[in-house]
Design a protein around this motif. Structure first.
Motif, short mmCIF file in Angstrom:
data_model
loop_
_atom_site.label_atom_id
_atom_site.label_comp_id
_atom_site.label_asym_id
_atom_site.label_seq_id
_atom_site.Cartn_x
_atom_site.Cartn_y
_atom_site.Cartn_z
N ARG A 93 0.86 -1.19 0.00
CA ARG A 93 0.00 0.00 0.00
C ARG A 93 0.89 1.23 0.00
O ARG A 93 1.81 1.33 0.81
CB ARG A 93 -0.90 0.04 1.23
N MET A 94 0.60 2.14 -0.93
CA MET A 94 1.31 3.42 -0.99
C MET A 94 0.30 4.54 -0.77
O MET A 94 -0.66 4.66 -1.53
CB MET A 94 1.98 3.62 -2.35
N PRO A 95 0.50 5.36 0.26
CA PRO A 95 -0.38 6.51 0.46
C PRO A 95 -0.23 7.51 -0.69
O PRO A 95 0.70 7.42 -1.49
CB PRO A 95 0.11 7.13 1.77
N ALA A 96 -1.13 8.46 -0.73
CA ALA A 96 -1.10 9.50 -1.76
C ALA A 96 0.25 10.20 -1.81
O ALA A 96 0.89 10.41 -0.77
CB ALA A 96 -2.20 10.52 -1.48
N ASN A 97 0.70 10.49 -3.02
CA ASN A 97 1.92 11.28 -3.26
C ASN A 97 3.18 10.68 -2.63
O ASN A 97 3.96 11.39 -2.00
CB ASN A 97 1.71 12.73 -2.82
N ASP A 123 -4.91 6.26 -1.82
CA ASP A 123 -4.00 5.12 -1.66
C ASP A 123 -4.00 4.26 -2.92
O ASP A 123 -5.00 4.19 -3.64
CB ASP A 123 -4.47 4.22 -0.51
N VAL A 124 -2.87 3.61 -3.16
CA VAL A 124 -2.75 2.60 -4.20
C VAL A 124 -2.36 1.30 -3.49
O VAL A 124 -1.46 1.28 -2.66
CB VAL A 124 -1.67 2.97 -5.24
N GLU A 125 -3.07 0.20 -3.82
CA GLU A 125 -2.71 -1.11 -3.30
C GLU A 125 -2.41 -2.01 -4.49
O GLU A 125 -3.10 -1.96 -5.51
CB GLU A 125 -3.83 -1.70 -2.44
N PHE A 126 -1.36 -2.81 -4.35
CA PHE A 126 -0.93 -3.65 -5.46
C PHE A 126 -0.19 -4.87 -4.95
O PHE A 126 0.23 -4.92 -3.79
CB PHE A 126 -0.05 -2.86 -6.44
N LEU A 127 -0.04 -5.85 -5.83
CA LEU A 127 0.76 -7.03 -5.56
C LEU A 127 2.10 -6.89 -6.27
O LEU A 127 2.15 -6.39 -7.41
CB LEU A 127 0.07 -8.29 -6.07
N VAL A 128 3.16 -7.31 -5.61
CA VAL A 128 4.49 -7.40 -6.23
C VAL A 128 4.90 -8.87 -6.14
O VAL A 128 5.04 -9.41 -5.04
CB VAL A 128 5.54 -6.53 -5.51
N THR A 145 -6.13 -1.55 -6.27
CA THR A 145 -6.96 -0.35 -6.15
C THR A 145 -6.11 0.88 -6.38
O THR A 145 -4.91 0.88 -6.09
CB THR A 145 -7.62 -0.24 -4.75
N GLY A 146 -6.73 1.94 -6.88
CA GLY A 146 -6.02 3.19 -7.13
C GLY A 146 -5.34 3.18 -8.49
O GLY A 146 -5.46 2.23 -9.27
N ILE A 147 -4.64 4.27 -8.75
CA ILE A 147 -3.92 4.43 -10.01
C ILE A 147 -2.46 4.69 -9.68
O ILE A 147 -2.13 5.62 -8.95
CB ILE A 147 -4.50 5.60 -10.84
N ALA A 148 -1.58 3.86 -10.23
CA ALA A 148 -0.14 3.96 -9.98
C ALA A 148 0.56 4.43 -11.25
O ALA A 148 0.08 4.25 -12.36
CB ALA A 148 0.42 2.62 -9.54
N THR A 149 1.72 5.00 -11.04
CA THR A 149 2.61 5.38 -12.14
C THR A 149 3.90 4.62 -11.92
O THR A 149 4.43 4.60 -10.81
CB THR A 149 2.88 6.89 -12.12
N ILE A 150 4.40 4.00 -12.96
CA ILE A 150 5.68 3.31 -12.85
C ILE A 150 6.60 3.85 -13.95
O ILE A 150 6.18 4.04 -15.09
CB ILE A 150 5.52 1.78 -12.93
#
Length: 112
Positions: A34-38, A94-99, A57-62
């Motif tokens: 989980r990454m909080p905003a900004n 927040d963005v939540e993702f699997l690595v 969930t959310g939108i991530a930039t890589i």
């Protein structure tokens, strides 16, 4: 044994980001993060680990080398070894993702 982020090993990283180890062995790592905003992680690469990032969930930039890619929910991207990359959350949610890393990326990371 059933595993979830409620009973998985938890750790903090970066600027108040969360990680939960869902699978952790020498051959495979699956982490719910989980990454909080900004927030963002350090630009880095892995010598051996191949990684797959999948947005829950959310939108991530890589950033991969100099290319910026937007990942929406239910989208993912594979990163081969030796490719510099940086996951970022440039949104106000927040963005939540699997690595998923194969083999496990512990001790394999080179920060730039």
């Amino acid at each position: 044994m059933k595993i979830s982020k409620h009973n998985a090993d938890h750790y903090l990283w970066g600027d108040n980001c969360d990680g939960w180890h869902l699978v952790k062995n020498t051959e495979l790592s699956i982490i719910h993060e989980r990454m909080p905003a900004n927030t963002k992680e350090v630009v880095h690469y892995h010598n051996q680990a191949r990684q797959f990032f999948f947005i829950l969930t959310g939108i991530a930039t890589i950033q991969i080398h100099d290319e910026i890619i937007t990942l929406n929910p239910q989208e993912g991207i594979a990163i081969p070894p030796l490719i510099k990359h940086q996951m970022r959350n440039e949104s106000n949610q927040d963005v939540e993702f699997l690595v998923i890393s194969q083999p496990n990326s512990k001790g394999d990371r080179v920060n730039l």
